[in-house]
Design a protein around this motif. Structure first.
Motif, PDB file in Angstrom:
ATOM      1  N   PRO A 132      88.797  55.015  95.438  1.00  0.00           N
ATOM      2  CA  PRO A 132      88.022  56.265  95.486  1.00  0.00           C
ATOM      3  C   PRO A 132      88.642  57.372  94.635  1.00  0.00           C
ATOM      4  CG  PRO A 132      88.477  55.387  97.696  1.00  0.00           C
ATOM      5  CD  PRO A 132      89.368  54.661  96.736  1.00  0.00           C
ATOM      6  N   CYS A 133      87.833  58.386  94.370  1.00  0.00           N
ATOM      7  CA  CYS A 133      88.290  59.538  93.600  1.00  0.00           C
ATOM      8  C   CYS A 133      87.507  60.770  94.049  1.00  0.00           C
ATOM      9  CB  CYS A 133      88.069  59.286  92.107  1.00  0.00           C
ATOM     10  SG  CYS A 133      88.638  60.621  91.035  1.00  0.00           S
ATOM     11  N   CYS A 134      88.189  61.918  94.107  1.00  0.00           N
ATOM     12  CA  CYS A 134      87.515  63.216  94.309  1.00  0.00           C
ATOM     13  C   CYS A 134      86.664  63.242  95.581  1.00  0.00           C
ATOM     14  CB  CYS A 134      86.644  63.564  93.113  1.00  0.00           C
ATOM     15  SG  CYS A 134      87.522  63.523  91.535  1.00  0.00           S
ATOM     16  N   HIS A 135      87.305  63.412  96.736  1.00  0.00           N
ATOM     17  CA  HIS A 135      86.616  63.375  98.024  1.00  0.00           C
ATOM     18  C   HIS A 135      86.038  64.753  98.369  1.00  0.00           C
ATOM     19  CE1 HIS A 135      89.575  60.178  97.875  1.00  0.00           C
ATOM     20  NE2 HIS A 135      89.049  59.577  98.916  1.00  0.00           N
ATOM     21  N   HIS A 136      85.031  65.193  97.648  1.00  0.00           N
ATOM     22  CA  HIS A 136      84.522  66.551  97.843  1.00  0.00           C
ATOM     23  C   HIS A 136      83.566  66.664  99.034  1.00  0.00           C
ATOM     24  CE1 HIS A 136      86.403  67.694  94.163  1.00  0.00           C
ATOM     25  NE2 HIS A 136      85.610  66.965  93.403  1.00  0.00           N
ATOM     26  N   ASP A 137      82.816  65.626  99.329  1.00  0.00           N
ATOM     27  CA  ASP A 137      81.719  65.724 100.290  1.00  0.00           C
ATOM     28  C   ASP A 137      82.217  66.118 101.682  1.00  0.00           C
ATOM     29  OD1 ASP A 137      78.995  65.438 101.164  1.00  0.00           O
ATOM     30  OD2 ASP A 137      79.560  63.535 102.066  1.00  0.00           O
ATOM     31  N   ILE A 138      83.101  65.328 102.266  1.00  0.00           N
ATOM     32  CA  ILE A 138      83.601  65.658 103.606  1.00  0.00           C
ATOM     33  C   ILE A 138      84.507  66.882 103.560  1.00  0.00           C
ATOM     34  CG2 ILE A 138      85.221  64.824 105.366  1.00  0.00           C
ATOM     35  CD1 ILE A 138      83.741  62.235 105.438  1.00  0.00           C
ATOM     36  N   ALA A 139      85.215  67.094 102.445  1.00  0.00           N
ATOM     37  CA  ALA A 139      86.030  68.307 102.320  1.00  0.00           C
ATOM     38  C   ALA A 139      85.155  69.553 102.450  1.00  0.00           C
ATOM     39  CB  ALA A 139      86.773  68.307 100.988  1.00  0.00           C
ATOM     40  N   ALA A 140      83.980  69.536 101.814  1.00  0.00           N
ATOM     41  CA  ALA A 140      83.066  70.673 101.911  1.00  0.00           C
ATOM     42  C   ALA A 140      82.550  70.842 103.335  1.00  0.00           C
ATOM     43  CB  ALA A 140      81.903  70.484 100.948  1.00  0.00           C
ATOM     44  N   GLN A 141      82.300  69.735 104.025  1.00  0.00           N
ATOM     45  CA  GLN A 141      81.842  69.821 105.415  1.00  0.00           C
ATOM     46  C   GLN A 141      82.920  70.411 106.312  1.00  0.00           C
ATOM     47  OE1 GLN A 141      79.726  66.314 106.941  1.00  0.00           O
ATOM     48  NE2 GLN A 141      79.554  65.544 104.841  1.00  0.00           N
ATOM     49  N   LEU A 142      84.177  70.044 106.079  1.00  0.00           N
ATOM     50  CA  LEU A 142      85.268  70.606 106.886  1.00  0.00           C
ATOM     51  C   LEU A 142      85.420  72.102 106.644  1.00  0.00           C
ATOM     52  CD1 LEU A 142      88.042  67.851 106.575  1.00  0.00           C
ATOM     53  CD2 LEU A 142      86.502  68.267 108.497  1.00  0.00           C
TER      54      LEU A 142
END
Length: 392
Positions: free
Chosen positions: A274-284
């Motif tokens: 994986p790379c660049c885990h933005h989705d759940i980071a934005a939810q947090l």
């Protein structure tokens, strides 16, 4: 103690342009400001044309890499990145490690530490043999930096550990988000060296990449076995369902799309870095942290790293729920790439018990997140039962 931000950034600039730079990462954002790029990573590389500063940036959809010269071009590129309102900078050099965090008031909190010495191997230690020699003629055609060759070799080691030793017969492989196709070509070369009859398709969204990679396949004489298509990971036509799915550094939810498609194909093996885990980071960032874990996400850099862990834990959990034995491992040393985790899965077809489903549900409900992979797989998976064997 907080320090003036301009002075701290000047120190970061000096380290980024110093000869001893190892790697640096700018990420996050300052309060009320948004950078034009989500993340930037810098590291020195040596190319045929000489030493360069490699800069990889992400706009949230896909990474972009460029190599700039040290004769003034690097200065301008570094100044442009330092002008971005990143909330955090992490810089490693041969002598020091610097961590900078911008406070809500706009000051800088800076932590400096001496670099830890790397022990030299004993004289009797043997150099690890490469699965695909860095001097293999294939690299004369496809290129790839020394760092990329190390990553590819490490990925091949993970692939070797995944496939059974007695594997025989034709093998249909799809590389989703293949980019410059270094892994695509290397995987085909290594698999055929094992005596396997391999048909491989590389998928990338860009038509110019398809044309470039097709030309390289022609130069290698592999066009009857290796072909490339332009399209999205979710929808590109690849013919029959593949036995093996690869996805190296597909950005953010593109990894979820690769995993979801592999599950729908019921592919036998899946390897995704994986790379660049933005989705759940934005939810947090947008939702209150459940007690008593507020300290875990209060600091931006800790929240981002935790989001990486949570994202990949959820992905592995969902793969187990869909009949795969899944594990998350390091496939290469973090000195070569900070995105060094690999989700490795083998289809068993086992149906998960209700306890396994409850375990997953408690995790995502507890953190109030909606994983993209769950949406793509339309959870809960069909066939969930309370009495069959657990998939892992």
């Amino acid at each position: 103690m907080p320090e003036p931000l301009h002075a701290a950034l000047a120190e970061v600039r000096a380290l980024l342009l110093a000869p001893g730079l190892s790697r640096a990462v700018g990420a996050g954002h300052r309060r009320g400001l948004r950078p034009t790029v989500h993340r930037a990573e810098l590291r020195p590389v040596t190319l045929k044309s000489g030493p360069r500063l490699q800069i990889t940036t992400s706009d949230g959809s896909r990474p972009h890499t460029r190599n700039v010269g040290w004769d003034g071009e690097a200065d301008a590129a570094v100044d442009a990145l330092l002008a971005e309102p990143f909330g955090n900078w992490h810089v490693e050099t041969a002598e020091t490690t610097l961590q900078l965090r911008v406070t809500k008031s706009g000051a800088a909190q800076v932590h400096r530490a001496a670099a830890q010495p790397v022990a030299e191997p004993a004289a009797h230690d043997r150099t690890k043999a490469h699965l695909l020699d860095p001097g293999d003629p294939i690299f004369t055609v496809i290129g790839a930096s020394a760092a990329k060759r190390r990553q590819v070799d490490a990925f091949l080691r993970a692939l070797a550990a995944t496939l059974p030793d007695d594997l025989a017969g034709p093998l249909h492989v799809v590389d989703l988000g293949c980019g410059n196709a270094y892994l695509t070509f290397a995987a085909y070369h290594w698999l055929t060296q094992r005596g396997l009859d391999v048909h491989l398709i590389g998928v990338d969204v860009r038509e110019d990449q398809r044309q470039r990679n097709t030309e390289l396949a022609r130069r290698l004489g592999w066009t009857d076995r290796v072909r490339f298509v332009a399209g999205t990971i979710a929808d590109a036509p690849v013919g029959s369902a593949p036995d093996l799915v690869l996805a190296l550094h597909a950005c953010d939810t593109a990894t979820d799309e690769a995993l979801a498609r592999a599950v729908r194909w019921r592919s036998r093996w899946v390897l995704a870095a994986p790379c660049c885990h933005h989705d759940i980071a934005a939810q947090l960032r947008s939702r209150p942290t459940p007690p008593p874990y507020e300290l875990l996400t209060r600091q931006g850099i800790l929240r981002e790293r935790f989001a990486d862990v949570l994202t990949d834990a959820v992905r592995a959990g969902l793969l187990r729920l869909h009949g795969y034995r899944a594990e998350v491992v390091e496939f290469v040393d973090s000195r070569h790439t900070p995105r060094n985790l690999l989700i490795r899965a083998r289809r068993t077809g086992a149906i998960p018990t209700s306890e396994r489903w409850t375990e997953y549900r408690a995790l995502v409900d507890g953190w109030r997140v909606t994983p993209r992979l769950a949406m793509l797989l339309d959870e809960p998976p069909a066939g969930t039962s309370t009495g069959a064997a657990v998939a892992d």
